[in-house]
Structure formats: C-alpha cells, structure tokens
Write a protein that holds these residues in place. Sequence first.
Motif, PDB file in Angstrom:
ATOM      1  N   ARG A   1      49.425  48.076  40.738  1.00 47.85           N
ATOM      2  CA  ARG A   1      50.669  47.934  39.977  1.00 47.85           C
ATOM      3  C   ARG A   1      50.455  48.201  38.492  1.00 47.85           C
ATOM      4  O   ARG A   1      51.258  48.847  37.840  1.00 47.85           O
ATOM      5  CB  ARG A   1      51.235  46.519  40.160  1.00 47.85           C
ATOM      6  CG  ARG A   1      51.936  46.268  41.472  1.00 47.85           C
ATOM      7  CD  ARG A   1      52.797  45.015  41.382  1.00 47.85           C
ATOM      8  NE  ARG A   1      53.468  44.746  42.636  1.00 47.85           N
ATOM      9  CZ  ARG A   1      53.035  43.865  43.529  1.00 47.85           C
ATOM     10  NH1 ARG A   1      51.931  43.173  43.286  1.00 47.85           N
ATOM     11  NH2 ARG A   1      53.687  43.662  44.650  1.00 47.85           N
ATOM     12  N   GLY A   2      49.363  47.649  37.958  1.00 45.74           N
ATOM     13  CA  GLY A   2      49.125  47.820  36.528  1.00 45.74           C
ATOM     14  C   GLY A   2      48.594  49.191  36.164  1.00 45.74           C
ATOM     15  O   GLY A   2      48.894  49.698  35.081  1.00 45.74           O
ATOM     16  N   GLY A   3      47.820  49.777  37.057  1.00 49.98           N
ATOM     17  CA  GLY A   3      47.245  51.094  36.784  1.00 49.98           C
ATOM     18  C   GLY A   3      45.864  50.982  36.155  1.00 49.98           C
ATOM     19  O   GLY A   3      45.610  50.099  35.339  1.00 49.98           O
ATOM     20  N   ILE A   4      44.980  51.884  36.535  1.00 44.70           N
ATOM     21  CA  ILE A   4      43.598  51.826  36.077  1.00 44.70           C
ATOM     22  C   ILE A   4      43.491  52.049  34.579  1.00 44.70           C
ATOM     23  O   ILE A   4      42.650  51.447  33.894  1.00 44.70           O
ATOM     24  CB  ILE A   4      42.720  52.843  36.856  1.00 44.70           C
ATOM     25  CG1 ILE A   4      41.235  52.649  36.509  1.00 44.70           C
ATOM     26  CG2 ILE A   4      43.184  54.271  36.576  1.00 44.70           C
ATOM     27  CD1 ILE A   4      40.698  51.295  36.889  1.00 44.70           C
ATOM     28  N   TRP A   5      44.350  52.908  34.015  1.00 47.37           N
ATOM     29  CA  TRP A   5      44.260  53.191  32.582  1.00 47.37           C
ATOM     30  C   TRP A   5      44.611  51.946  31.764  1.00 47.37           C
ATOM     31  O   TRP A   5      43.927  51.635  30.780  1.00 47.37           O
ATOM     32  CB  TRP A   5      45.166  54.351  32.219  1.00 47.37           C
ATOM     33  CG  TRP A   5      45.028  54.811  30.789  1.00 47.37           C
ATOM     34  CD1 TRP A   5      45.997  54.858  29.838  1.00 47.37           C
ATOM     35  CD2 TRP A   5      43.829  55.289  30.157  1.00 47.37           C
ATOM     36  NE1 TRP A   5      45.481  55.328  28.651  1.00 47.37           N
ATOM     37  CE2 TRP A   5      44.154  55.597  28.823  1.00 47.37           C
ATOM     38  CE3 TRP A   5      42.512  55.461  30.588  1.00 47.37           C
ATOM     39  CZ2 TRP A   5      43.212  56.089  27.906  1.00 47.37           C
ATOM     40  CZ3 TRP A   5      41.567  55.947  29.681  1.00 47.37           C
ATOM     41  CH2 TRP A   5      41.927  56.253  28.364  1.00 47.37           C
ATOM     42  N   ARG A   6      45.641  51.233  32.169  1.00 47.52           N
ATOM     43  CA  ARG A   6      46.001  49.995  31.467  1.00 47.52           C
ATOM     44  C   ARG A   6      44.881  48.962  31.609  1.00 47.52           C
ATOM     45  O   ARG A   6      44.568  48.228  30.674  1.00 47.52           O
ATOM     46  CB  ARG A   6      47.315  49.437  32.016  1.00 47.52           C
ATOM     47  CG  ARG A   6      47.866  48.245  31.220  1.00 47.52           C
ATOM     48  CD  ARG A   6      49.151  47.730  31.829  1.00 47.52           C
ATOM     49  NE  ARG A   6      50.144  48.768  31.966  1.00 47.52           N
ATOM     50  CZ  ARG A   6      50.960  49.156  30.980  1.00 47.52           C
ATOM     51  NH1 ARG A   6      50.888  48.547  29.805  1.00 47.52           N
ATOM     52  NH2 ARG A   6      51.842  50.111  31.169  1.00 47.52           N
TER      53      ARG A   6
ATOM     54  N   GLY B   1      44.117  36.458  34.842  1.00 43.06           N
ATOM     55  CA  GLY B   1      43.045  37.243  34.253  1.00 43.06           C
ATOM     56  C   GLY B   1      43.345  38.734  34.241  1.00 43.06           C
ATOM     57  O   GLY B   1      44.446  39.185  34.605  1.00 43.06           O
ATOM     58  N   LEU B   2      42.352  39.513  33.855  1.00 39.47           N
ATOM     59  CA  LEU B   2      42.500  40.949  33.659  1.00 39.47           C
ATOM     60  C   LEU B   2      42.924  41.662  34.937  1.00 39.47           C
ATOM     61  O   LEU B   2      42.288  41.522  35.981  1.00 39.47           O
ATOM     62  CB  LEU B   2      41.173  41.532  33.165  1.00 39.47           C
ATOM     63  CG  LEU B   2      41.134  43.043  32.962  1.00 39.47           C
ATOM     64  CD1 LEU B   2      42.110  43.461  31.867  1.00 39.47           C
ATOM     65  CD2 LEU B   2      39.718  43.495  32.622  1.00 39.47           C
ATOM     66  N   GLY B   3      44.002  42.432  34.835  1.00 37.55           N
ATOM     67  CA  GLY B   3      44.471  43.247  35.944  1.00 37.55           C
ATOM     68  C   GLY B   3      45.203  42.496  37.026  1.00 37.55           C
ATOM     69  O   GLY B   3      45.764  43.105  37.941  1.00 37.55           O
ATOM     70  N   MET B   4      45.192  41.163  36.951  1.00 37.25           N
ATOM     71  CA  MET B   4      45.789  40.356  38.000  1.00 37.25           C
ATOM     72  C   MET B   4      47.242  40.019  37.658  1.00 37.25           C
ATOM     73  O   MET B   4      47.831  40.586  36.743  1.00 37.25           O
ATOM     74  CB  MET B   4      44.969  39.080  38.198  1.00 37.25           C
ATOM     75  CG  MET B   4      43.506  39.330  38.486  1.00 37.25           C
ATOM     76  SD  MET B   4      43.221  40.242  40.019  1.00 37.25           S
ATOM     77  CE  MET B   4      43.563  38.977  41.234  1.00 37.25           C
ATOM     78  N   SER B   5      47.820  39.085  38.425  1.00 39.96           N
ATOM     79  CA  SER B   5      49.196  38.667  38.198  1.00 39.96           C
ATOM     80  C   SER B   5      49.330  37.205  38.587  1.00 39.96           C
ATOM     81  O   SER B   5      48.343  36.546  38.949  1.00 39.96           O
ATOM     82  CB  SER B   5      50.158  39.522  39.037  1.00 39.96           C
ATOM     83  OG  SER B   5      50.081  39.148  40.412  1.00 39.96           O
ATOM     84  N   SER B   6      50.550  36.713  38.553  1.00 39.77           N
ATOM     85  CA  SER B   6      50.796  35.321  38.911  1.00 39.77           C
ATOM     86  C   SER B   6      50.468  35.040  40.376  1.00 39.77           C
ATOM     87  O   SER B   6      50.246  33.881  40.752  1.00 39.77           O
ATOM     88  CB  SER B   6      52.253  34.958  38.625  1.00 39.77           C
ATOM     89  OG  SER B   6      53.144  35.814  39.331  1.00 39.77           O
ATOM     90  N   ARG B   7      50.420  36.065  41.232  1.00 41.42           N
ATOM     91  CA  ARG B   7      50.049  35.841  42.640  1.00 41.42           C
ATOM     92  C   ARG B   7      48.670  35.197  42.735  1.00 41.42           C
ATOM     93  O   ARG B   7      48.404  34.397  43.630  1.00 41.42           O
ATOM     94  CB  ARG B   7      50.040  37.164  43.411  1.00 41.42           C
ATOM     95  CG  ARG B   7      51.393  37.773  43.645  1.00 41.42           C
ATOM     96  CD  ARG B   7      51.369  38.705  44.832  1.00 41.42           C
ATOM     97  NE  ARG B   7      50.310  39.699  44.737  1.00 41.42           N
ATOM     98  CZ  ARG B   7      49.808  40.361  45.775  1.00 41.42           C
ATOM     99  NH1 ARG B   7      50.249  40.115  46.988  1.00 41.42           N
ATOM    100  NH2 ARG B   7      48.875  41.273  45.600  1.00 41.42           N
TER     101      ARG B   7
END
Length: 261
Positions: free
Chosen positions: A150-155, A22-28
């Motif tokens: 890691r992704g950053g708030i702006w992204r 989902g949004l802002g997350m990763s495979s973890r």
Amino acid sequence: MFARVSVDPVPGDRLPVILVHGLGMSSRYMVPLARHLAPHVRVYALDLPGFGLSDKPRQALTVRELADALAAWMQAVGIERAALVGNSLGCEVLVELALAHPQLVDRLVFQGPTPDPEARSLVRQVVGFVAIAPFERWSLAWVALADYARGGIWRYVLTLRSMIGNRIGEKLPHVPQPTLVVWGTRDYIVPYSFVTMLAGLLPRGRLVVLPGAAHGINYSHPGEFTAVLLPFLLAAPQMAAARTGPEPGDGRRLTICRQLS
C-alpha cells in the motif's frame, strides 16, 4: 488520516491512548495490542500519512512532518492530551511530537526504538529484520507485505532514510514527559546497549525488558505488553513521573519481566 477507534466503555477520566505504528506498517499491526487495551482505556490506532489507508502525499514525509501531521490529527478529532505508544519509527515520531507539541503529550511509551547509531545503513537495517523473523508471529509477514504494498517501496526507502538520519539520542534529554522504554531480548534490530542508553538519556525514563520477545511485541505478545503498560498508563500524572524517574546516581531504572511463553 485513517484511524481505528475502540468502542468499549471506559471511565471518563482516563487518558486516551494513541498507538503509532512502525516503518511501512499501519494500524493493522497495532490491532492485537489495541484489543487488549480497549477494555481499560480509549484506544486510537492511526495510519500515518502515506501508509495504510491514510492519504498518500506525493512526497514522503520526514519524521518531523509525520509528527506535525499526528498533532494536527489529534487537534482535529478533539484529543487535547494523550498517552502515546510508538513502535520502531513510531518512537521517533513521538519524540518529535513531545518536543514540538508538548501540550498534547502526557506520557510516552517507546517499544523497540530505532535506529541504533552503529547500524544506520540500509543494509544493516534489512539484515536485522531478517534476523528477527523466526521470533515473530508468522501472520505478521502477511500484514507487513500488504502494508508495504500500500505504501510503496519508494516511500518506504525515503522514510527509512529520514529515520536513519534522525538522531533521537541528541533529543531525548529534552523530552520532559514520563517515558517507558520496552525492549525484547530477541529484538536483533535494536541492541540492548542502545535502549539502555536511550533510557538513561531520558530525564524521566524507565526501561522494561521482556525476555523472549522480538521487535513486534505489540503484535506477537500483546497480553504481556499490556500487563507492562497498564500500571504506567493508568497512573496519575505525578505517579507516572515517580515510577519512571531515575534513581539517584543512576541514569535509568530497569525492570525485567518474566519469561514469555
């Protein structure tokens, strides 16, 4: 693009399963579900571009661009066709993938699809995330904070804007693949009325309700989620279609699973 891949031996004729976060997350975030699925199917959990350990494009990608990147990754690693499981934003990416690259998609699972058209503002989305926090595993907060950093708030904000503006309800009637919609009764980000509408719009859709679960079922209740998924994922293509096809005169089929502990 970074991906986690299961190594357990499975029968060769089974479809691979791709987990999309989902949004802002990763495979973890998808690892608990991947561990439960791995003894049964080959599992891939990837980080979409801009998130997790994948490369960070200078510009945040739109939902359609994320779907195109997923298609390119599948082709690059030699996955000709797969079952795909998405959470939240991942559901929107999978809708785009099914429409733009249908040859890659055998069947779909939407868990906690967003956003509700009645709650498209950034503020409403944030309020929803706060409301579900007590019903998620506390360790998820640390995973989320690390992934957001890691992704950053702006992204995050730019991707959320693309996600909010992407009206999947208008696209679902054109999704031909068998699709399972899974929703938890404590998912206050996604109202029940919204998921029932989505399931009804899908030509071959079915809705499953998990009592007591919130938005991150893949992380908080991976065992119960897997029990729901396996009959759908392991069915032959025609059986998956039959199990998810609407009843005559009804826009959806509904299954309510037992209360979760």
